[in-house]
Design a protein around this motif. Sequence first.
Motif, PDB file in Angstrom:
ATOM      1  N   ALA A 297       0.823  -1.209   0.000  1.00 27.58           N
ATOM      2  CA  ALA A 297       0.000   0.000   0.000  1.00 27.58           C
ATOM      3  C   ALA A 297       0.856   1.257   0.000  1.00 27.58           C
ATOM      4  O   ALA A 297       0.398   2.322  -0.419  1.00 27.58           O
ATOM      5  CB  ALA A 297      -0.934  -0.007   1.209  1.00 27.58           C
ATOM      6  N   ALA A 298       2.112   1.155   0.448  1.00 32.35           N
ATOM      7  CA  ALA A 298       3.004   2.310   0.473  1.00 32.35           C
ATOM      8  C   ALA A 298       3.622   2.608  -0.894  1.00 32.35           C
ATOM      9  O   ALA A 298       4.210   3.677  -1.092  1.00 32.35           O
ATOM     10  CB  ALA A 298       4.119   2.099   1.496  1.00 32.35           C
ATOM     11  N   GLY A 364      -1.108  -3.266   3.551  1.00 27.81           N
ATOM     12  CA  GLY A 364      -0.193  -2.645   4.484  1.00 27.81           C
ATOM     13  C   GLY A 364       0.774  -3.650   5.071  1.00 27.81           C
ATOM     14  O   GLY A 364       0.481  -4.848   5.133  1.00 27.81           O
ATOM     15  N   ASP A 435       2.142   1.204   9.626  1.00 29.72           N
ATOM     16  CA  ASP A 435       1.726   1.244   8.234  1.00 29.72           C
ATOM     17  C   ASP A 435       1.799   2.686   7.751  1.00 29.72           C
ATOM     18  O   ASP A 435       1.539   3.616   8.519  1.00 29.72           O
ATOM     19  CB  ASP A 435       0.293   0.734   8.073  1.00 29.72           C
ATOM     20  CG  ASP A 435       0.214  -0.775   8.096  1.00 29.72           C
ATOM     21  OD1 ASP A 435       1.191  -1.425   7.686  1.00 29.72           O
ATOM     22  OD2 ASP A 435      -0.824  -1.307   8.534  1.00 29.72           O
ATOM     23  N   ASP A 437       0.388   5.532   5.519  1.00 29.82           N
ATOM     24  CA  ASP A 437      -0.801   5.981   4.800  1.00 29.82           C
ATOM     25  C   ASP A 437      -0.355   6.953   3.713  1.00 29.82           C
ATOM     26  O   ASP A 437       0.026   8.084   3.996  1.00 29.82           O
ATOM     27  CB  ASP A 437      -1.769   6.657   5.773  1.00 29.82           C
ATOM     28  CG  ASP A 437      -3.087   7.029   5.106  1.00 29.82           C
ATOM     29  OD1 ASP A 437      -3.343   6.521   4.001  1.00 29.82           O
ATOM     30  OD2 ASP A 437      -3.834   7.835   5.686  1.00 29.82           O
TER      31      ASP A 437
END
Length: 453
Positions: A297-298, A364, A435, A437
């Motif tokens: 997700a990063a 994540g 995680d 965002d």
Amino acid sequence: MVHEATRILLDESRIPRHWYNIAADLPVPPPPPLHPGTREPIGPDDLAPLFPAELIAQEVSTEGRIPVPDAVLDVYRLWRPTPLVRARRLERALGTPARIYYKYEGGSPSGSHKPNTAVPQAYYNAQQGVRRLTTETGAGQWGSALAFACAQFGVACEVWMVRASYDQKPHRRSLMRVYGATVHASPSPVTGAGGKILAADPDSPGSLGIAISEAVEAASAADDTRYALGSVLNHVLTHQTVIGEEALEQLAAFGETPDLIVGCAGGGSNFAGLSFPFLREKLAGRIDPVIRAVEPAACPTFTRGVYAYDFGDTAGLTPLLKMHTLGHDFVPDPIHAGGLRYHGMSPLLSHIYELGMFEAVAKGQRECFAAGARFARAEGVLPAPEPSHAVAEVIAEALRCKESGEEKVILTAVCGHGHFDLGAYDQYLSGEMADFDLPQERIEASLTSLPAS
């Protein structure tokens, strides 16, 4: 009838004698790389300063089968064929009716799938008289694989390792040095590209795009030196298809046909290596699995990037590649899956994704490390952070099957072990892992640097 064995091991004679080139079977050819100045398709002469002639030929080949040289097969025999394992203990731990299989690539000399392409790349360069190879590496799997391969063929190896991973994974850089490589933290002061970035940001965590710029710059400056890439390009993905070719035979020996194939994706080499031979069978109408890529997700190139021509590196030294990209200026947050921290995606995979032939999801890192730990407690194998992304999706799908009662056959590849990543697992187990965002504004700001169309 489903085979009752836990693992299928093939004899050395079953090592694939050919790599599979999916370009031969696509309904529409992928867009060509372009010269950044003329915007015309590049030719072999444009690539000759970076790659040997045989790899350039493979990059543009439309032949479906490319023979594996005997000298490469001889090195492959150190670890291939690799096992296909039924994850029975994980199935029981999850209480799922799904049947889970994983192709284990962690038993190679450097501990991942990367030698599948590092060995032929070192071989073809040595055959052409190249004396030194330069490259980049994220988590260090590719750098250690190329260092090993260069040692097999008497070629020197120089590696630029992304600074975040250089600091997080000291034993990976130690392994490269054991194999005889020189290793720099990237950005480094030894290249113009690295020095410029350090001048602007002395604390830069680096990125694969920056490290590629440094390695390409160093290769271009010496006649006896070429550049090697561990993912993204067509010939690299083609070499990795030994994974899927073996898995096809092994899954058939289990008496199974896959319903879902899951692979992690950063630049695309592992995902393509597992999925392309199965996609060939799907295109021929013999099987019909869902194929799913899992990315961080990063650094979500498939799920949040754009499909556009962009540079493969930060400094703009490479040709323009039509790919899913977050922009070549994008610097990912320093997640532990260093091999997935690339701003772009394989052009070939990007094209196939645009054709609708597979799906993509993003996860994540905490979910992924939780899945890696759960997998290790059940199966005894600790996945590297990169394949833990695929494992997380496998577990999620298996739990969905628990709810629905579906007896799906799920296939994945554990493309590397996590023994050099115990510091990251410590951070997860202690509750210190975060995680990241990723704000949409960061992506949009980076995309402003895309070359004008």
